[in-house]
Scaffold this motif. Sequence first.
Motif, PDB file in Angstrom:
ATOM      1  N   SER A  38       0.963  -1.312  -0.002  1.00 27.94           N
ATOM      2  CA  SER A  38       0.057  -0.037   0.115  1.00 27.94           C
ATOM      3  C   SER A  38       0.825   1.398   0.054  1.00 27.94           C
ATOM      4  CB  SER A  38      -1.137   0.160   1.237  1.00 27.94           C
ATOM      5  OG  SER A  38      -1.863  -0.996   1.194  1.00 27.94           O
ATOM      6  N   ASP A  40       1.329   5.705  -1.526  1.00 31.10           N
ATOM      7  CA  ASP A  40       0.554   6.728  -2.199  1.00 31.10           C
ATOM      8  C   ASP A  40       1.642   7.181  -3.454  1.00 31.10           C
ATOM      9  OD1 ASP A  40       2.502   8.326  -1.004  1.00 31.10           O
ATOM     10  OD2 ASP A  40       1.144   9.535   0.082  1.00 31.10           O
ATOM     11  N   ASN A  43      -0.896   6.687  -6.608  1.00 27.30           N
ATOM     12  CA  ASN A  43      -2.365   7.323  -6.658  1.00 27.30           C
ATOM     13  C   ASN A  43      -2.471   8.530  -5.420  1.00 27.30           C
ATOM     14  OD1 ASN A  43      -3.440   5.523  -8.566  1.00 27.30           O
ATOM     15  ND2 ASN A  43      -3.466   4.071  -6.903  1.00 27.30           N
ATOM     16  N   PHE A  44      -2.210   9.679  -6.046  1.00 29.00           N
ATOM     17  CA  PHE A  44      -2.525  10.871  -5.141  1.00 29.00           C
ATOM     18  C   PHE A  44      -2.386  12.291  -6.026  1.00 29.00           C
ATOM     19  CE2 PHE A  44       1.927  10.907  -6.953  1.00 29.00           C
ATOM     20  CZ  PHE A  44       2.594  12.066  -6.962  1.00 29.00           C
ATOM     21  N   ARG A  51       0.588  16.991  -0.676  1.00 31.41           N
ATOM     22  CA  ARG A  51       0.264  15.585  -1.226  1.00 31.41           C
ATOM     23  C   ARG A  51      -0.880  15.031  -0.604  1.00 31.41           C
ATOM     24  NH1 ARG A  51       4.058  12.799  -3.563  1.00 31.41           N
ATOM     25  NH2 ARG A  51       3.722  10.746  -4.282  1.00 31.41           N
ATOM     26  N   TYR A  52      -1.835  14.623  -1.140  1.00 31.29           N
ATOM     27  CA  TYR A  52      -3.202  14.040  -0.793  1.00 31.29           C
ATOM     28  C   TYR A  52      -2.971  12.561  -1.076  1.00 31.29           C
ATOM     29  CZ  TYR A  52      -4.663  18.497   0.821  1.00 31.29           C
ATOM     30  OH  TYR A  52      -4.809  19.778   1.462  1.00 31.29           O
ATOM     31  N   SER A  53      -3.315  11.689  -0.397  1.00 31.95           N
ATOM     32  CA  SER A  53      -3.179  10.283  -0.730  1.00 31.95           C
ATOM     33  C   SER A  53      -4.491   9.677  -0.936  1.00 31.95           C
ATOM     34  CB  SER A  53      -2.625   9.539   0.599  1.00 31.95           C
ATOM     35  OG  SER A  53      -2.781   8.103   0.378  1.00 31.95           O
ATOM     36  N   HIS A  54      -4.505   8.654  -1.683  1.00 33.00           N
ATOM     37  CA  HIS A  54      -5.890   7.944  -1.935  1.00 33.00           C
ATOM     38  C   HIS A  54      -6.280   7.226  -0.930  1.00 33.00           C
ATOM     39  CE1 HIS A  54      -3.223   4.640  -2.856  1.00 33.00           C
ATOM     40  NE2 HIS A  54      -4.433   3.938  -2.973  1.00 33.00           N
ATOM     41  N   LEU A  55      -5.612   6.899   0.295  1.00 30.02           N
ATOM     42  CA  LEU A  55      -6.031   6.232   1.236  1.00 30.02           C
ATOM     43  C   LEU A  55      -6.172   7.237   2.569  1.00 30.02           C
ATOM     44  CD1 LEU A  55      -2.477   4.100   1.186  1.00 30.02           C
ATOM     45  CD2 LEU A  55      -4.881   3.216   0.653  1.00 30.02           C
ATOM     46  N   ILE A  56      -7.285   6.778   3.035  1.00 30.51           N
ATOM     47  CA  ILE A  56      -7.905   7.553   4.098  1.00 30.51           C
ATOM     48  C   ILE A  56      -7.581   7.075   5.352  1.00 30.51           C
ATOM     49  CG2 ILE A  56     -10.464   8.574   5.085  1.00 30.51           C
ATOM     50  CD1 ILE A  56      -9.406   9.536   2.079  1.00 30.51           C
ATOM     51  N   PRO A  63      -7.043  12.208   4.033  1.00 31.11           N
ATOM     52  CA  PRO A  63      -6.158  11.321   3.229  1.00 31.11           C
ATOM     53  C   PRO A  63      -4.849  11.272   4.475  1.00 31.11           C
ATOM     54  CG  PRO A  63      -6.963  12.845   1.845  1.00 31.11           C
ATOM     55  CD  PRO A  63      -7.548  13.200   3.211  1.00 31.11           C
ATOM     56  N   THR A  86      -1.971  -1.739   4.197  1.00 31.25           N
ATOM     57  CA  THR A  86      -2.856  -0.347   4.520  1.00 31.25           C
ATOM     58  C   THR A  86      -2.847   0.161   5.651  1.00 31.25           C
ATOM     59  OG1 THR A  86      -4.291  -1.163   2.648  1.00 31.25           O
ATOM     60  CG2 THR A  86      -5.084   0.732   3.906  1.00 31.25           C
TER      61      THR A  86
END
Length: 132
Positions: A38, A40, A43-44, A51-56, A63, A86
Amino acid sequence: AGGGPDGLGWRTGIETPAADRGAIAVMVRLAGHALSTSGDYRNFFMHGGRRYSHLIDPRTGWPAAGDLAAVSVVDASCARSSALATALFVLGAEHGLALARREGLAGMFVIRGPDTGGFTRITTPAFDQLPR
């Protein structure tokens, strides 16, 4: 399933988060285990220099933030390796690594350098014992 063509496990590469896709950071052999990563680094999005991750992060609803680029976990269960990768990523380098070590998990943490753009890899003792 199985042990690969030579019976020593399937040779599996963990990709480096560097810009050149497909570059392998580490090879491990898997027999009866699964590997999940897992991160970022693919996918960010960037907004306002952040930086904004797709993982919350479920603790905040935002994020996941921090200096981790990726976490890889090897486990006997594919679902567990995915969930752990994750969860450890969301926990961040310090807390995630502490949990992985405490629980004896086979994990590799890839941390972004502060200004260099490079990466540092930190592995758990269980990861270090995986066959290569």
